[in-house]
Write a protein that holds these residues in place. Structure first.
Motif, PDB file in Angstrom:
ATOM      1  N   LYS A  16       0.635  -1.142   0.058  1.00  0.00           N
ATOM      2  CA  LYS A  16      -0.014   0.134   0.031  1.00  0.00           C
ATOM      3  C   LYS A  16       0.819   1.232   0.037  1.00  0.00           C
ATOM      4  O   LYS A  16       0.675   2.013  -0.949  1.00  0.00           O
ATOM      5  CB  LYS A  16      -0.901   0.111   1.154  1.00  0.00           C
ATOM      6  CG  LYS A  16      -2.006  -1.105   1.194  1.00  0.00           C
ATOM      7  CD  LYS A  16      -2.780  -0.880   0.144  1.00  0.00           C
ATOM      8  CE  LYS A  16      -3.905   0.114   0.597  1.00  0.00           C
ATOM      9  NZ  LYS A  16      -5.054   0.280  -0.271  1.00  0.00           N
ATOM     10  N   ASN A  17       1.500   1.606   1.092  1.00  0.00           N
ATOM     11  CA  ASN A  17       2.393   2.801   1.219  1.00  0.00           C
ATOM     12  C   ASN A  17       3.767   2.453   1.337  1.00  0.00           C
ATOM     13  O   ASN A  17       4.097   1.716   2.141  1.00  0.00           O
ATOM     14  CB  ASN A  17       1.737   3.740   2.369  1.00  0.00           C
ATOM     15  CG  ASN A  17       0.351   4.021   2.231  1.00  0.00           C
ATOM     16  OD1 ASN A  17       0.197   4.586   1.241  1.00  0.00           O
ATOM     17  ND2 ASN A  17      -0.580   3.335   3.010  1.00  0.00           N
ATOM     18  N   VAL A  18       4.639   3.117   0.831  1.00  0.00           N
ATOM     19  CA  VAL A  18       6.085   3.015   1.179  1.00  0.00           C
ATOM     20  C   VAL A  18       6.851   4.278   1.543  1.00  0.00           C
ATOM     21  O   VAL A  18       6.496   5.239   0.680  1.00  0.00           O
ATOM     22  CB  VAL A  18       6.863   2.363   0.092  1.00  0.00           C
ATOM     23  CG1 VAL A  18       8.243   2.116   0.327  1.00  0.00           C
ATOM     24  CG2 VAL A  18       6.180   1.055  -0.247  1.00  0.00           C
ATOM     25  N   TYR A  19       7.586   4.369   2.598  1.00  0.00           N
ATOM     26  CA  TYR A  19       8.185   5.763   2.724  1.00  0.00           C
ATOM     27  C   TYR A  19       9.570   5.312   3.222  1.00  0.00           C
ATOM     28  O   TYR A  19       9.987   4.570   4.084  1.00  0.00           O
ATOM     29  CB  TYR A  19       7.553   6.451   4.157  1.00  0.00           C
ATOM     30  CG  TYR A  19       5.998   6.873   3.597  1.00  0.00           C
ATOM     31  CD1 TYR A  19       5.903   8.289   3.285  1.00  0.00           C
ATOM     32  CD2 TYR A  19       5.032   6.232   3.871  1.00  0.00           C
ATOM     33  CE1 TYR A  19       4.710   8.496   2.883  1.00  0.00           C
ATOM     34  CE2 TYR A  19       3.824   6.529   3.593  1.00  0.00           C
ATOM     35  CZ  TYR A  19       3.650   7.748   3.134  1.00  0.00           C
ATOM     36  OH  TYR A  19       2.424   8.252   2.726  1.00  0.00           O
ATOM     37  N   TYR A  31       6.761   0.902   5.595  1.00  0.00           N
ATOM     38  CA  TYR A  31       5.741   0.152   4.410  1.00  0.00           C
ATOM     39  C   TYR A  31       4.733  -0.493   5.036  1.00  0.00           C
ATOM     40  O   TYR A  31       4.916  -1.088   6.326  1.00  0.00           O
ATOM     41  CB  TYR A  31       6.375  -0.453   3.337  1.00  0.00           C
ATOM     42  CG  TYR A  31       6.768  -1.833   3.501  1.00  0.00           C
ATOM     43  CD1 TYR A  31       5.989  -2.933   3.525  1.00  0.00           C
ATOM     44  CD2 TYR A  31       8.121  -2.005   4.157  1.00  0.00           C
ATOM     45  CE1 TYR A  31       6.514  -4.243   3.667  1.00  0.00           C
ATOM     46  CE2 TYR A  31       8.662  -3.464   4.172  1.00  0.00           C
ATOM     47  CZ  TYR A  31       7.629  -4.467   4.105  1.00  0.00           C
ATOM     48  OH  TYR A  31       8.106  -5.522   4.294  1.00  0.00           O
ATOM     49  N   ASP A  32       3.441  -0.483   4.550  1.00  0.00           N
ATOM     50  CA  ASP A  32       2.351  -1.251   5.010  1.00  0.00           C
ATOM     51  C   ASP A  32       1.767  -2.527   3.870  1.00  0.00           C
ATOM     52  O   ASP A  32       1.972  -1.900   2.628  1.00  0.00           O
ATOM     53  CB  ASP A  32       1.385  -0.626   5.647  1.00  0.00           C
ATOM     54  CG  ASP A  32       0.349   0.480   4.707  1.00  0.00           C
ATOM     55  OD1 ASP A  32       0.827   0.603   3.512  1.00  0.00           O
ATOM     56  OD2 ASP A  32      -0.674   0.966   5.146  1.00  0.00           O
ATOM     57  N   GLU A  41      -0.570  -4.921   7.901  1.00  0.00           N
ATOM     58  CA  GLU A  41       0.569  -4.766   8.521  1.00  0.00           C
ATOM     59  C   GLU A  41       1.508  -3.845   8.232  1.00  0.00           C
ATOM     60  O   GLU A  41       1.761  -3.778   7.044  1.00  0.00           O
ATOM     61  CB  GLU A  41       1.244  -6.237   8.854  1.00  0.00           C
ATOM     62  CG  GLU A  41       0.855  -7.067   9.999  1.00  0.00           C
ATOM     63  CD  GLU A  41       1.566  -8.232   9.941  1.00  0.00           C
ATOM     64  OE1 GLU A  41       1.720  -9.036  11.143  1.00  0.00           O
ATOM     65  OE2 GLU A  41       2.172  -8.992   8.969  1.00  0.00           O
ATOM     66  N   THR A  42       2.110  -3.049   9.076  1.00  0.00           N
ATOM     67  CA  THR A  42       3.196  -2.115   8.870  1.00  0.00           C
ATOM     68  C   THR A  42       4.621  -2.396   9.383  1.00  0.00           C
ATOM     69  O   THR A  42       4.644  -3.079  10.459  1.00  0.00           O
ATOM     70  CB  THR A  42       2.744  -0.669   9.302  1.00  0.00           C
ATOM     71  OG1 THR A  42       1.346  -0.336   8.870  1.00  0.00           O
ATOM     72  CG2 THR A  42       3.851   0.281   9.123  1.00  0.00           C
ATOM     73  N   ILE A  58       3.710  -4.146  12.979  1.00  0.00           N
ATOM     74  CA  ILE A  58       2.619  -4.001  13.887  1.00  0.00           C
ATOM     75  C   ILE A  58       1.355  -3.918  13.062  1.00  0.00           C
ATOM     76  O   ILE A  58       1.226  -3.608  11.905  1.00  0.00           O
ATOM     77  CB  ILE A  58       2.568  -2.473  14.452  1.00  0.00           C
ATOM     78  CG1 ILE A  58       1.561  -2.364  15.668  1.00  0.00           C
ATOM     79  CG2 ILE A  58       2.560  -1.385  13.395  1.00  0.00           C
ATOM     80  CD1 ILE A  58       1.853  -0.923  16.427  1.00  0.00           C
ATOM     81  N   ARG A  59       0.098  -4.603  13.779  1.00  0.00           N
ATOM     82  CA  ARG A  59      -1.262  -4.775  13.021  1.00  0.00           C
ATOM     83  C   ARG A  59      -1.654  -3.370  12.837  1.00  0.00           C
ATOM     84  O   ARG A  59      -2.562  -3.025  13.614  1.00  0.00           O
ATOM     85  CB  ARG A  59      -1.897  -5.788  13.702  1.00  0.00           C
ATOM     86  CG  ARG A  59      -1.288  -7.224  13.564  1.00  0.00           C
ATOM     87  CD  ARG A  59      -1.998  -8.362  13.768  1.00  0.00           C
ATOM     88  NE  ARG A  59      -3.345  -8.573  12.739  1.00  0.00           N
ATOM     89  CZ  ARG A  59      -3.191  -8.785  11.476  1.00  0.00           C
ATOM     90  NH1 ARG A  59      -2.115  -9.303  11.102  1.00  0.00           N
ATOM     91  NH2 ARG A  59      -4.516  -9.065  10.757  1.00  0.00           N
ATOM     92  N   ALA A  60      -1.539  -2.693  11.740  1.00  0.00           N
ATOM     93  CA  ALA A  60      -2.026  -1.145  11.616  1.00  0.00           C
ATOM     94  C   ALA A  60      -1.536  -0.911  10.013  1.00  0.00           C
ATOM     95  O   ALA A  60      -0.967  -1.480   9.331  1.00  0.00           O
ATOM     96  CB  ALA A  60      -1.198  -0.436  12.505  1.00  0.00           C
ATOM     97  N   SER A  61      -2.248   0.198   9.614  1.00  0.00           N
ATOM     98  CA  SER A  61      -2.025   0.565   8.262  1.00  0.00           C
ATOM     99  C   SER A  61      -1.450   2.060   8.405  1.00  0.00           C
ATOM    100  O   SER A  61      -1.580   2.656   9.630  1.00  0.00           O
ATOM    101  CB  SER A  61      -3.413   0.806   7.349  1.00  0.00           C
ATOM    102  OG  SER A  61      -4.392   1.567   7.919  1.00  0.00           O
ATOM    103  N   ILE A  62      -0.674   2.612   7.432  1.00  0.00           N
ATOM    104  CA  ILE A  62      -0.062   3.884   7.361  1.00  0.00           C
ATOM    105  C   ILE A  62      -1.068   4.842   6.817  1.00  0.00           C
ATOM    106  O   ILE A  62      -1.675   4.780   5.886  1.00  0.00           O
ATOM    107  CB  ILE A  62       1.120   4.046   6.655  1.00  0.00           C
ATOM    108  CG1 ILE A  62       2.104   3.004   7.114  1.00  0.00           C
ATOM    109  CG2 ILE A  62       1.427   5.391   6.530  1.00  0.00           C
ATOM    110  CD1 ILE A  62       3.301   2.884   6.183  1.00  0.00           C
ATOM    111  N   ASP A  63      -1.323   5.995   7.689  1.00  0.00           N
ATOM    112  CA  ASP A  63      -2.121   7.026   7.146  1.00  0.00           C
ATOM    113  C   ASP A  63      -1.351   7.858   6.290  1.00  0.00           C
ATOM    114  O   ASP A  63      -0.637   8.813   7.010  1.00  0.00           O
ATOM    115  CB  ASP A  63      -2.920   7.724   8.511  1.00  0.00           C
ATOM    116  CG  ASP A  63      -3.907   9.110   8.128  1.00  0.00           C
ATOM    117  OD1 ASP A  63      -3.788   9.250   6.862  1.00  0.00           O
ATOM    118  OD2 ASP A  63      -4.476   9.424   8.729  1.00  0.00           O
ATOM    119  N   ASP A  64      -1.547   7.741   5.124  1.00  0.00           N
ATOM    120  CA  ASP A  64      -0.451   8.241   4.131  1.00  0.00           C
ATOM    121  C   ASP A  64      -0.350  10.016   4.152  1.00  0.00           C
ATOM    122  O   ASP A  64       0.359  10.788   3.687  1.00  0.00           O
ATOM    123  CB  ASP A  64      -0.496   7.938   2.785  1.00  0.00           C
ATOM    124  CG  ASP A  64      -1.936   8.074   2.081  1.00  0.00           C
ATOM    125  OD1 ASP A  64      -2.876   8.447   2.921  1.00  0.00           O
ATOM    126  OD2 ASP A  64      -1.850   8.036   0.906  1.00  0.00           O
TER     127      ASP A  64
END
Length: 167
Positions: A16-19, A31-32, A41-42, A58-64
């Protein structure tokens, strides 16, 4: 040069997201992934002088919309008298792990819940009984043992304590 690092991903997931985050302690990859149906998962990796090392997950998503060099928001699925989402602000601690100073998840979009049994709650520092048929709304929870609720008829706040079942 960091060499080559291979991260094997299951074929049924979506990246999903990569930083890349540059901090005093080093450079981190954040990343998530979504396994399916918003099951996130992040992961956190740190680039060292000669490798890339997994530091935490961690079981979460990144708020981009809320990622900067020092902090980032992670979105969590909360299952307390229903299913909700909530964000918390995180940072990378001195050990290269996810950390937050927040102790509760704020529930911004809760629905009204009509109770079907009497509930023991804490209101104004005293334990009391909320009768069956009352309408409540969850506004915060630690997602472990307690939820802050609003009694809809009076708009009073109270604490509801609970025990999770081991399924």
């Amino acid at each position: 040069s960091y060499g080559t690092q291979i991260i094997n991903l299951n074929e049924y997931i979506m990246l999903k997201n990569v930083y890349l985050l540059k901090q005093e302690a080093g450079i981190y990859l954040l990343y998530d992934i979504d396994y399916a149906s918003d099951d996130y998962e992040t992961y956190l990796y740190q680039f060292t002088e000669d490798s890339v090392q997994e530091m935490d997950k961690i079981r979460a998503s990144i708020d981009d919309a809320n990622v900067n060099g020092d902090t980032f928001e992670l979105g969590f699925r909360i299952d307390v008298l229903g299913t909700y989402t909530s964000n918390q602000t995180y940072y990378i601690d001195e050990n290269g792990k996810f950390a937050t100073d927040e102790t509760e998840y704020e529930i911004k979009q809760s629905t009204d819940i009509k109770t079907i049994v009497n509930l023991t709650i804490e209101k104004d520092g005293k334990m009391t009984t909320l009768p069956a048929g009352s309408t409540i709304r969850i506004i915060a929870t630690d997602d472990k043992t307690k939820a802050t609720i609003v009694i809809v008829s009076t708009l009073e706040e109270a604490t509801l304590y609970f025990n999770r079942r081991e399924d």
